[in-house]
Design a protein around this motif. Structure first.
Motif, PDB file in Angstrom:
ATOM      1  N   ILE A  80      -2.291  13.187  -7.411  1.00  0.00           N
ATOM      2  CA  ILE A  80      -0.866  12.838  -7.435  1.00  0.00           C
ATOM      3  C   ILE A  80      -0.745  11.440  -8.023  1.00  0.00           C
ATOM      4  O   ILE A  80      -1.503  10.538  -7.646  1.00  0.00           O
ATOM      5  CB  ILE A  80      -0.239  12.865  -6.033  1.00  0.00           C
ATOM      6  CG1 ILE A  80      -0.333  14.259  -5.416  1.00  0.00           C
ATOM      7  CG2 ILE A  80       1.220  12.410  -6.078  1.00  0.00           C
ATOM      8  CD1 ILE A  80       0.172  14.325  -3.979  1.00  0.00           C
ATOM      9  N   SER A  81       0.204  11.259  -8.919  1.00  0.00           N
ATOM     10  CA  SER A  81       0.466   9.952  -9.522  1.00  0.00           C
ATOM     11  C   SER A  81       1.926   9.588  -9.307  1.00  0.00           C
ATOM     12  O   SER A  81       2.814  10.417  -9.513  1.00  0.00           O
ATOM     13  CB  SER A  81       0.165   9.974 -11.024  1.00  0.00           C
ATOM     14  OG  SER A  81      -1.187  10.306 -11.264  1.00  0.00           O
ATOM     15  N   VAL A  82       2.166   8.350  -8.889  1.00  0.00           N
ATOM     16  CA  VAL A  82       3.522   7.856  -8.680  1.00  0.00           C
ATOM     17  C   VAL A  82       3.746   6.683  -9.620  1.00  0.00           C
ATOM     18  O   VAL A  82       2.979   5.717  -9.604  1.00  0.00           O
ATOM     19  CB  VAL A  82       3.737   7.409  -7.220  1.00  0.00           C
ATOM     20  CG1 VAL A  82       5.157   6.901  -7.025  1.00  0.00           C
ATOM     21  CG2 VAL A  82       3.425   8.542  -6.260  1.00  0.00           C
ATOM     22  N   PRO A  96      -1.224   4.892 -13.130  1.00  0.00           N
ATOM     23  CA  PRO A  96      -0.115   4.831 -12.162  1.00  0.00           C
ATOM     24  C   PRO A  96      -0.331   3.710 -11.159  1.00  0.00           C
ATOM     25  O   PRO A  96      -1.468   3.416 -10.785  1.00  0.00           O
ATOM     26  CB  PRO A  96      -0.189   6.201 -11.476  1.00  0.00           C
ATOM     27  CG  PRO A  96      -1.651   6.562 -11.550  1.00  0.00           C
ATOM     28  CD  PRO A  96      -2.136   6.024 -12.859  1.00  0.00           C
ATOM     29  N   PRO A  97       0.743   3.095 -10.656  1.00  0.00           N
ATOM     30  CA  PRO A  97       0.574   2.058  -9.630  1.00  0.00           C
ATOM     31  C   PRO A  97       0.065   2.622  -8.302  1.00  0.00           C
ATOM     32  O   PRO A  97      -0.620   1.934  -7.558  1.00  0.00           O
ATOM     33  CB  PRO A  97       1.970   1.456  -9.495  1.00  0.00           C
ATOM     34  CG  PRO A  97       2.901   2.491 -10.037  1.00  0.00           C
ATOM     35  CD  PRO A  97       2.146   3.214 -11.095  1.00  0.00           C
ATOM     36  N   LEU A  98       0.421   3.889  -8.010  1.00  0.00           N
ATOM     37  CA  LEU A  98      -0.061   4.555  -6.799  1.00  0.00           C
ATOM     38  C   LEU A  98      -0.679   5.886  -7.179  1.00  0.00           C
ATOM     39  O   LEU A  98      -0.039   6.702  -7.856  1.00  0.00           O
ATOM     40  CB  LEU A  98       1.078   4.772  -5.806  1.00  0.00           C
ATOM     41  CG  LEU A  98       0.797   5.685  -4.603  1.00  0.00           C
ATOM     42  CD1 LEU A  98      -0.323   5.134  -3.737  1.00  0.00           C
ATOM     43  CD2 LEU A  98       2.060   5.901  -3.771  1.00  0.00           C
ATOM     44  N   ALA A  99      -1.920   6.093  -6.761  1.00  0.00           N
ATOM     45  CA  ALA A  99      -2.612   7.362  -7.006  1.00  0.00           C
ATOM     46  C   ALA A  99      -3.086   7.928  -5.674  1.00  0.00           C
ATOM     47  O   ALA A  99      -3.504   7.182  -4.783  1.00  0.00           O
ATOM     48  CB  ALA A  99      -3.803   7.164  -7.946  1.00  0.00           C
ATOM     49  N   VAL A 100      -3.003   9.253  -5.553  1.00  0.00           N
ATOM     50  CA  VAL A 100      -3.452   9.926  -4.339  1.00  0.00           C
ATOM     51  C   VAL A 100      -4.511  10.952  -4.725  1.00  0.00           C
ATOM     52  O   VAL A 100      -4.307  11.756  -5.642  1.00  0.00           O
ATOM     53  CB  VAL A 100      -2.284  10.629  -3.611  1.00  0.00           C
ATOM     54  CG1 VAL A 100      -2.782  11.277  -2.318  1.00  0.00           C
ATOM     55  CG2 VAL A 100      -1.160   9.650  -3.319  1.00  0.00           C
ATOM     56  N   GLU A 101      -5.631  10.908  -4.041  1.00  0.00           N
ATOM     57  CA  GLU A 101      -6.718  11.861  -4.244  1.00  0.00           C
ATOM     58  C   GLU A 101      -6.934  12.638  -2.951  1.00  0.00           C
ATOM     59  O   GLU A 101      -6.928  12.063  -1.855  1.00  0.00           O
ATOM     60  CB  GLU A 101      -8.008  11.139  -4.631  1.00  0.00           C
ATOM     61  CG  GLU A 101      -8.018  10.539  -6.017  1.00  0.00           C
ATOM     62  CD  GLU A 101      -8.131  11.604  -7.105  1.00  0.00           C
ATOM     63  OE1 GLU A 101      -8.920  12.557  -6.925  1.00  0.00           O
ATOM     64  OE2 GLU A 101      -7.432  11.495  -8.125  1.00  0.00           O
ATOM     65  N   TYR A 102      -7.127  13.953  -3.078  1.00  0.00           N
ATOM     66  CA  TYR A 102      -7.418  14.811  -1.931  1.00  0.00           C
ATOM     67  C   TYR A 102      -8.901  15.173  -1.963  1.00  0.00           C
ATOM     68  O   TYR A 102      -9.389  15.720  -2.954  1.00  0.00           O
ATOM     69  CB  TYR A 102      -6.553  16.064  -1.963  1.00  0.00           C
ATOM     70  CG  TYR A 102      -5.125  15.798  -1.541  1.00  0.00           C
ATOM     71  CD1 TYR A 102      -4.702  16.049  -0.237  1.00  0.00           C
ATOM     72  CD2 TYR A 102      -4.203  15.259  -2.432  1.00  0.00           C
ATOM     73  CE1 TYR A 102      -3.401  15.784   0.160  1.00  0.00           C
ATOM     74  CE2 TYR A 102      -2.898  14.981  -2.040  1.00  0.00           C
ATOM     75  CZ  TYR A 102      -2.503  15.252  -0.752  1.00  0.00           C
ATOM     76  OH  TYR A 102      -1.216  14.981  -0.356  1.00  0.00           O
ATOM     77  N   ALA A 103      -9.613  14.829  -0.896  1.00  0.00           N
ATOM     78  CA  ALA A 103     -11.054  15.058  -0.815  1.00  0.00           C
ATOM     79  C   ALA A 103     -11.339  16.135   0.219  1.00  0.00           C
ATOM     80  O   ALA A 103     -11.060  15.957   1.410  1.00  0.00           O
ATOM     81  CB  ALA A 103     -11.772  13.765  -0.450  1.00  0.00           C
ATOM     82  N   ASP A 104     -11.897  17.250  -0.257  1.00  0.00           N
ATOM     83  CA  ASP A 104     -12.229  18.361   0.631  1.00  0.00           C
ATOM     84  C   ASP A 104     -13.724  18.625   0.528  1.00  0.00           C
ATOM     85  O   ASP A 104     -14.483  17.803  -0.004  1.00  0.00           O
ATOM     86  CB  ASP A 104     -11.401  19.590   0.232  1.00  0.00           C
ATOM     87  CG  ASP A 104     -11.174  20.552   1.392  1.00  0.00           C
ATOM     88  OD1 ASP A 104     -11.928  20.482   2.386  1.00  0.00           O
ATOM     89  OD2 ASP A 104     -10.265  21.390   1.311  1.00  0.00           O
ATOM     90  N   TYR A 126      -2.638   0.878  -5.615  1.00  0.00           N
ATOM     91  CA  TYR A 126      -3.005   1.573  -4.378  1.00  0.00           C
ATOM     92  C   TYR A 126      -3.642   2.918  -4.727  1.00  0.00           C
ATOM     93  O   TYR A 126      -3.166   3.621  -5.622  1.00  0.00           O
ATOM     94  CB  TYR A 126      -1.781   1.860  -3.503  1.00  0.00           C
ATOM     95  CG  TYR A 126      -1.045   0.646  -3.006  1.00  0.00           C
ATOM     96  CD1 TYR A 126      -1.369   0.062  -1.783  1.00  0.00           C
ATOM     97  CD2 TYR A 126      -0.009   0.098  -3.749  1.00  0.00           C
ATOM     98  CE1 TYR A 126      -0.677  -1.050  -1.325  1.00  0.00           C
ATOM     99  CE2 TYR A 126       0.686  -1.013  -3.302  1.00  0.00           C
ATOM    100  CZ  TYR A 126       0.348  -1.582  -2.082  1.00  0.00           C
ATOM    101  OH  TYR A 126       1.035  -2.682  -1.642  1.00  0.00           O
ATOM    102  N   ILE A 127      -4.691   3.264  -3.995  1.00  0.00           N
ATOM    103  CA  ILE A 127      -5.245   4.616  -4.046  1.00  0.00           C
ATOM    104  C   ILE A 127      -5.380   5.095  -2.606  1.00  0.00           C
ATOM    105  O   ILE A 127      -6.021   4.440  -1.776  1.00  0.00           O
ATOM    106  CB  ILE A 127      -6.611   4.678  -4.751  1.00  0.00           C
ATOM    107  CG1 ILE A 127      -6.479   4.233  -6.215  1.00  0.00           C
ATOM    108  CG2 ILE A 127      -7.190   6.091  -4.679  1.00  0.00           C
ATOM    109  CD1 ILE A 127      -7.796   4.197  -6.965  1.00  0.00           C
TER     110      ILE A 127
END
Length: 259
Positions: A80-82, A96-104, A126-127
């Motif tokens: 996800i990128s914001v 992106p200034p905010l990135a979200v990574e999902y770790a499974d 931010y990550i």
């Protein structure tokens, strides 16, 4: 999930402009990194988190798996990128200034570290790494700071990027995500809460009732009178005017509204 590569890489032979949208690769210093499909749990969580972040009043755009190319030899696609995302084809320049990574399960931790390092070097602020294995939690990473763990029940913040704090579980739990999204959408329309919406509905109803009663009595009101009514937002004053509407003149009602 990505295949394992050494942390230190000599420059590779590929450039971002050689890859097309839909190619299953990212690039790290010119080296291709194969990106495999997301599992059911990760896909569901990403969808929930993306909706929550997209609804924030301060956010203009959110993207899933969008390719960012801060340099010709680098192409990274956070889950996800914001940030500012142009409505056009091709890779986004910068990060992106905010990135979200999902770790499974199966997450390559070495590759994740490299990806975060490259994003931070290019300007990401931010990550958030959402851990779906074991007790669900979020790792908060910022450049030059020690990572911290945020557990369910805590809040995540990204000042200047997000207007509202994000409950940790809103990044994977659908019901929590829906509640947060609802709050955000109300705020985007100018309401602080559902109670404010209800209050606004009550005020509108009182105004309409006053006009209806006066019209039924054959009393005309001019534009100035209606402007005063429209500008009155005190339910107690409107209720007092409504109680008098059946017998008082329009001028007497106006005096109540202006009191």
């Amino acid at each position: 999930m990505t295949m394992r590569l050494p942390e230190l890489r000599e420059p590779g032979p590929f450039r971002a402009d050689q890859l097309r949208s839909g190619d299953p690769y990212e690039l790290s210093n010119g080296h291709p990194i194969r990106c495999l499909p997301t599992g059911s749990r990760g896909g569901r969580a990403t969808n929930v988190g993306g909706g929550v972040l997209a609804s924030d009043p301060l956010v203009q755009a959110v993207g899933v798996d969008i390719g960012f190319s801060p340099s010709p030899e680098t192409l990274r696609a956070p889950d996800i990128s914001v940030g500012e995302l142009p409505d056009q084809p091709g890779w986004v320049q910068g990060v992106p200034p905010l990135a979200v990574e999902y770790a499974d399960t199966g997450q390559d931790e070495n590759e994740l570290r490299i990806k975060m390092k490259e994003l931070f070097a290019a300007g990401t602020r931010y990550i958030w790494v959402v851990r779906l294995t074991g007790p669900r939690r979020v790792e908060v990473h910022q450049p030059g700071q020690k990572p911290r763990i945020a557990n369910a029940g805590e809040q995540l913040e990204a000042p200047g990027i997000l207007a509202n704090p994000v409950p940790v579980e809103a990044l994977w739990d659908r019901e929590t995500g829906l509640r947060v999204t609802f709050r955000n959408l109300l705020q985007r329309q100018g309401y602080a809460s559902l109670d404010e919406v209800r209050a606004e509905g009550e005020i509108q109803g009182l105004r309409k009732a006053i006009i209806t009663i006066l019209s039924g009595r054959g009393l005309a009101v001019d534009d100035e009178w209606q402007t005063v009514l429209a500008n009155c937002g005190d339910p107690a004053v409107l209720e007092a005017a409504l109680l008098q509407a059946a017998t008082a003149s329009a001028a007497e009602i106006l005096a109540i509204l202006q009191a």
